[in-house]
Design an enzyme around this catalytic site. Structure first.
Site, PDB file in Angstrom:
ATOM      1  N   ARG A   1      -8.138  -1.478   6.814  1.00  0.00           N
ATOM      2  CA  ARG A   1      -8.153  -0.199   6.104  1.00  0.00           C
ATOM      3  C   ARG A   1      -9.319   0.665   6.603  1.00  0.00           C
ATOM      4  O   ARG A   1      -9.165   1.855   6.869  1.00  0.00           O
ATOM      5  CB  ARG A   1      -8.300  -0.430   4.595  1.00  0.00           C
ATOM      6  CG  ARG A   1      -8.250   0.868   3.768  1.00  0.00           C
ATOM      7  CD  ARG A   1      -8.800   0.670   2.363  1.00  0.00           C
ATOM      8  NE  ARG A   1      -8.152  -0.406   1.641  1.00  0.00           N
ATOM      9  CZ  ARG A   1      -7.005  -0.273   0.971  1.00  0.00           C
ATOM     10  NH1 ARG A   1      -6.377   0.883   0.963  1.00  0.00           N
ATOM     11  NH2 ARG A   1      -6.503  -1.309   0.330  1.00  0.00           N
TER      12      ARG A   1
ATOM     13  N   ALA B   1     -16.993  -4.319  -1.872  1.00  0.00           N
ATOM     14  CA  ALA B   1     -18.149  -5.210  -1.760  1.00  0.00           C
ATOM     15  C   ALA B   1     -17.797  -6.527  -2.441  1.00  0.00           C
ATOM     16  O   ALA B   1     -18.219  -6.800  -3.578  1.00  0.00           O
ATOM     17  CB  ALA B   1     -19.377  -4.567  -2.405  1.00  0.00           C
TER      18      ALA B   1
ATOM     19  N   LYS C   1     -13.041  -4.617  -4.912  1.00  0.00           N
ATOM     20  CA  LYS C   1     -13.274  -3.170  -4.929  1.00  0.00           C
ATOM     21  C   LYS C   1     -14.018  -2.771  -6.212  1.00  0.00           C
ATOM     22  O   LYS C   1     -13.915  -3.430  -7.242  1.00  0.00           O
ATOM     23  CB  LYS C   1     -11.949  -2.409  -4.841  1.00  0.00           C
ATOM     24  CG  LYS C   1     -11.165  -2.659  -3.564  1.00  0.00           C
ATOM     25  CD  LYS C   1      -9.995  -1.678  -3.475  1.00  0.00           C
ATOM     26  CE  LYS C   1      -9.098  -1.980  -2.297  1.00  0.00           C
ATOM     27  NZ  LYS C   1      -8.240  -3.153  -2.489  1.00  0.00           N
TER      28      LYS C   1
ATOM     29  N   LYS D   1     -27.885   6.283  -2.477  1.00  0.00           N
ATOM     30  CA  LYS D   1     -27.811   4.886  -2.029  1.00  0.00           C
ATOM     31  C   LYS D   1     -26.857   4.130  -2.956  1.00  0.00           C
ATOM     32  O   LYS D   1     -26.807   4.383  -4.165  1.00  0.00           O
ATOM     33  CB  LYS D   1     -29.183   4.205  -2.068  1.00  0.00           C
ATOM     34  CG  LYS D   1     -30.103   4.541  -0.879  1.00  0.00           C
ATOM     35  CD  LYS D   1     -29.652   3.866   0.400  1.00  0.00           C
ATOM     36  CE  LYS D   1     -30.482   4.283   1.602  1.00  0.00           C
ATOM     37  NZ  LYS D   1     -31.809   3.664   1.640  1.00  0.00           N
TER      38      LYS D   1
ATOM     39  N   GLU E   1      -9.089  -5.323   4.246  1.00  0.00           N
ATOM     40  CA  GLU E   1      -9.975  -4.182   4.018  1.00  0.00           C
ATOM     41  C   GLU E   1     -10.666  -3.720   5.299  1.00  0.00           C
ATOM     42  O   GLU E   1     -11.025  -2.551   5.421  1.00  0.00           O
ATOM     43  CB  GLU E   1     -11.008  -4.516   2.939  1.00  0.00           C
ATOM     44  CG  GLU E   1     -10.419  -4.737   1.558  1.00  0.00           C
ATOM     45  CD  GLU E   1      -9.588  -3.539   1.079  1.00  0.00           C
ATOM     46  OE1 GLU E   1      -9.978  -2.388   1.362  1.00  0.00           O
ATOM     47  OE2 GLU E   1      -8.555  -3.761   0.418  1.00  0.00           O
TER      48      GLU E   1
ATOM     49  N   GLU F   1     -10.669   0.522  27.400  1.00  0.00           N
ATOM     50  CA  GLU F   1     -11.657   0.061  28.372  1.00  0.00           C
ATOM     51  C   GLU F   1     -11.534  -1.460  28.443  1.00  0.00           C
ATOM     52  O   GLU F   1     -12.155  -2.193  27.682  1.00  0.00           O
ATOM     53  CB  GLU F   1     -13.069   0.465  27.940  1.00  0.00           C
ATOM     54  CG  GLU F   1     -14.117   0.166  29.005  1.00  0.00           C
ATOM     55  CD  GLU F   1     -15.400  -0.430  28.466  1.00  0.00           C
ATOM     56  OE1 GLU F   1     -16.396  -0.416  29.196  1.00  0.00           O
ATOM     57  OE2 GLU F   1     -15.409  -0.927  27.330  1.00  0.00           O
TER      58      GLU F   1
ATOM     59  N   GLU G   1       0.805  -1.223   0.000  1.00  0.00           N
ATOM     60  CA  GLU G   1       0.000   0.000   0.000  1.00  0.00           C
ATOM     61  C   GLU G   1       0.837   1.271   0.000  1.00  0.00           C
ATOM     62  O   GLU G   1       0.295   2.369   0.019  1.00  0.00           O
ATOM     63  CB  GLU G   1      -0.935   0.006   1.219  1.00  0.00           C
ATOM     64  CG  GLU G   1      -1.920  -1.135   1.251  1.00  0.00           C
ATOM     65  CD  GLU G   1      -3.081  -0.933   0.283  1.00  0.00           C
ATOM     66  OE1 GLU G   1      -3.244   0.196  -0.225  1.00  0.00           O
ATOM     67  OE2 GLU G   1      -3.828  -1.905   0.040  1.00  0.00           O
TER      68      GLU G   1
ATOM     69  N   TRP H   1     -33.251   8.442  -9.033  1.00  0.00           N
ATOM     70  CA  TRP H   1     -33.258   7.114  -8.386  1.00  0.00           C
ATOM     71  C   TRP H   1     -33.298   5.968  -9.394  1.00  0.00           C
ATOM     72  O   TRP H   1     -33.882   4.916  -9.131  1.00  0.00           O
ATOM     73  CB  TRP H   1     -34.419   6.997  -7.380  1.00  0.00           C
ATOM     74  CG  TRP H   1     -34.183   7.874  -6.190  1.00  0.00           C
ATOM     75  CD1 TRP H   1     -34.667   9.107  -5.953  1.00  0.00           C
ATOM     76  CD2 TRP H   1     -33.337   7.569  -5.081  1.00  0.00           C
ATOM     77  NE1 TRP H   1     -34.189   9.620  -4.765  1.00  0.00           N
ATOM     78  CE2 TRP H   1     -33.365   8.677  -4.201  1.00  0.00           C
ATOM     79  CE3 TRP H   1     -32.542   6.470  -4.721  1.00  0.00           C
ATOM     80  CZ2 TRP H   1     -32.644   8.730  -3.012  1.00  0.00           C
ATOM     81  CZ3 TRP H   1     -31.836   6.509  -3.534  1.00  0.00           C
ATOM     82  CH2 TRP H   1     -31.885   7.629  -2.691  1.00  0.00           C
TER      83      TRP H   1
ATOM     84  N   ASP I   1     -13.830   1.535  23.216  1.00  0.00           N
ATOM     85  CA  ASP I   1     -14.846   0.805  23.972  1.00  0.00           C
ATOM     86  C   ASP I   1     -14.738  -0.697  23.712  1.00  0.00           C
ATOM     87  O   ASP I   1     -14.356  -1.128  22.630  1.00  0.00           O
ATOM     88  CB  ASP I   1     -16.241   1.292  23.562  1.00  0.00           C
ATOM     89  CG  ASP I   1     -17.335   0.529  24.266  1.00  0.00           C
ATOM     90  OD1 ASP I   1     -17.489   0.725  25.483  1.00  0.00           O
ATOM     91  OD2 ASP I   1     -18.017  -0.284  23.603  1.00  0.00           O
TER      92      ASP I   1
END
Length: 637
Positions: free
Chosen positions: A288, A45, A74, A95, A285, A364, A16, A60, A309
């Site tokens: 990343r 995805a 990718k 979306k 990923e 924590e 990278e 849309w 947390d």
């Protein structure tokens, strides 16, 4: 562990171009505005058959703007400018449309979305393209790294006496001045990362790169942090990288139509108690995504560090469920440890320390994992601080189970001083955990129902209120002075907030009555809350003056069981506590190291703190070269 960390670092360098480039991915993934007015989109995805972008900008149409498939799962899309202007206007809804392996079309919010909002008549959040003509410009530099950290744990939405969701603006102009006046030099912000379910307290994150829109805009948050910096206040983000919400319509879950993607598939990818998804920290990923997420919060919003947390859940395959930790080293090393998660934490701290060395990180962890707060170069976790989580549990156990005359001084001191050598701890008497419905704050445990009827100065001081006010101050001071190298308080607890914390939900008819902080109680001269507030303020100001949190651990010279007295020295000060329920002492000898003339600096019995004013503050205490309790000198008090 260090070898595994080095292997990751070497691979990032070779594949990278280095950690700097790898963690800048937040500038290329998602939907990004280009200088020429065009739009560049990128997603990961791996399980998708095809990816499209749809929104207001194209009516849309789910197929008009397909992404191009790249290597390693990718996808990318370039949309050219229209007459030199952006084809996707600021404020328009978007979306990502995923064609899953079964052919279904899935409408998803980009994992990298910067701004998501929910209309009042809708259940799910919508992704809104955030690209204002003029973004907020920070005016003030970040404060220098603090030696003594006094943390005010805060939640923006409840930071108002009114029964509503409070705003970033309210926090900026009404709460920050209060925090400054109380002597805290650091704010730790909860529930900033967008979470669809308000009652989750921000721990079921749905959009990791989006600041919660229920309090205002991203620029409102940037202004809030900038104003905090102008006051010399450090700002930390409570970051949740231990798990994610199961929401799929407006969350990360099943983003590409598969059970995995960002998470482990099957049983390993689900948290039994939290009903949430668990990240696959071995996935390139995912690293990343999470590392870039940290960097974005630092560089875009100017956060000064993080409180991580759920670290215990990350560290072990059993997630700490049904597991007790005794301190045996077999509990910290073996196949039950999730080395991939631990390596991610090492990478995160290494990245932060390398690129932004002024930043602070807090773990924590309830398990006590050794070396968690030692440098990565030593094979440690790389955190700066860890929470001393045994301390609040000890105070609850003492108040709940023991009579005052049965309090064990040695056990109290042991709990407050039992920490790993050369690892910094954040001491606290109570945090947000104790304020939540189903639990009780220290003030509520000490005074209970009488807080509703007997906190007026016009009413006689009852034994319950008197005891509660005095112990509330003493518990906080001894925790502050003896318990660690930093101190934390949850908003409102400093003055003994009289009610628990409960967010609107079906079980309480969506009420906001308990989702607020009644700061106004401290401003009423007729109420005793002002005494606790004043003591907390002066305790912090005294620490700022003498810096005991940045000093070596205290020397405890006395923990007298029958007298119920604890005495110790730290930062050139002598701390003396009398926990006896009814016995006072005259000419009480206390061992000290340095021969000085001493005077009272802070007295929980002073009138301005609701005490009985039994001590003369003009008295001078002269030390003697008289050994006592293994100290070379002593004074009589």
């Amino acid at each position: 562990r260090y070898s595994l960390f080095n292997n990751h670092l070497k691979n990032i360098e070779e594949c990278e171009g280095g950690l700097d480039k790898f963690t800048k991915s937040y500038k290329s993934f998602g939907v990004n505005q280009l200088a020429d007015g065009g739009i560049y989109c990128k997603e990961w995805a791996p399980g998708a058959e095809a990816v499209f972008l749809a929104g207001d900008f194209n009516g849309w149409n789910p197929f008009s703007h397909p992404y191009k498939k790249l290597e390693y799962g990718k996808w990318e899309l370039f949309i050219p400018p229209e007459d030199g202007c952006s084809p996707v206007p600021h404020g328009s809804k978007l979306k990502v449309v995923i064609r899953a392996q079964n052919g279904a079309l899935l409408y998803r919010i980009s994992p990298w979305a910067r701004y998501v909002v929910r209309d009042e008549d809708k259940v799910n959040y919508d992704w809104v393209h955030w690209n204002p003509p003029q973004s907020y410009i920070h005016k003030n530099p970040s404060p220098k790294r603090l030696k003594s950290l006094r943390i005010y744990e805060s939640h923006v939405g409840i930071a108002s006496p009114e029964g509503k969701v409070a705003s970033y603006k309210n926090f900026t102009y009404n709460v920050l001045p209060r925090i400054k006046d109380l002597g805290y030099n650091c704010v730790q912000l909860m529930a900033i990362m967008e979470h669809a379910y308000y009652a989750s307290f921000g721990y079921q994150v749905t959009s990791f790169f989006a600041a919660s829109s229920r309090y205002g805009t991203p620029d409102d948050l940037k202004e809030m942090i900038d104003v905090a910096h102008s006051m010399g206040i450090t700002v930390l983000l409570d970051v949740v990288h231990s798990h994610a919400s199961k929401n799929s319509e407006d969350g990360l879950n099943q983003f590409d139509g598969t059970d995995s993607c960002f998470f482990h598939s099957g049983y390993r990818g689900n948290h039994q108690l939290w009903d949430s998804r668990l990240f696959d920290y071995a996935n390139w990923e995912v690293l990343r995504f999470l590392l870039s997420n940290l960097r974005m919060w630092i560089e875009d919003y100017r956060f000064d560090g993080f409180r991580f947390d759920g670290v215990t859940s990350m560290l072990y395959h059993h997630h700490g469920i049904g597991t007790g930790f005794s301190g045996d080293y077999n509990e910290y090393f073996g196949l039950h440890v999730d080395e991939d998660a631990l390596c991610y934490l090492m990478l995160a701290n290494h990245m932060i320390n390398s690129l932004h060395p002024e930043c602070i990180t807090i773990a924590e962890d309830v398990s006590g994992m050794p070396a968690l707060c030692r440098p990565v170069a030593e094979g440690g976790g790389g955190f700066d601080y860890r929470l001393a989580m045994a301390i609040p549990d000890k105070w609850i156990q003492i108040i709940k189970e023991l009579k005052d005359e049965d309090w064990n001084m040695g056990n109290i001191v042991h709990t407050l001083t039992n920490r790993r050598h050369e690892e910094k701890y954040i001491a606290y008497a109570e945090s947000h955990d104790q304020a939540l419905v189903g639990d009780k704050t220290l003030a509520f445990r000490l005074m209970d129902a009488e807080m509703y009827t007997n906190m007026s100065v016009l009413m006689p001081l009852t034994p319950i209120i008197d005891r509660g006010i005095q112990l509330h101050k003493m518990i906080r001071l001894i925790t502050h002075a003896l318990g660690g190298e930093s101190y934390l308080n949850f908003m409102g607890n400093e003055f003994g907030h009289p009610e628990w914390l409960d967010f609107p939900r079906i079980g309480n008819n969506e009420s906001y009555h308990y989702a607020r902080r009644q700061f106004n109680l401290t401003e009423d001269e007729l109420l005793r809350y002002k005494f606790l507030n004043a003591f907390d303020r002066d305790m912090n100001r005294l620490e700022e003056r003498f810096g005991w949190l940045a000093s070596p651990q205290a020397y405890v010279s006395e923990k007298h069981e029958s007298n119920k007295v604890i005495a110790f020295e730290r930062a050139g000060l002598i701390f003396i506590f009398n926990f006896h329920p009814y016995q006072s002492y005259v000419d009480y000898r206390v061992g000290i190291e340095i021969v000085f003339k001493y005077k009272i600096l802070l007295d929980s019995d002073a009138g301005e703190y609701g005490g009985h004013q039994r001590l003369d503050h003009n008295t001078e205490y002269f030390s003697e070269e008289y050994p006592h309790n293994y100290r070379p000198n002593s004074i009589m008090v």
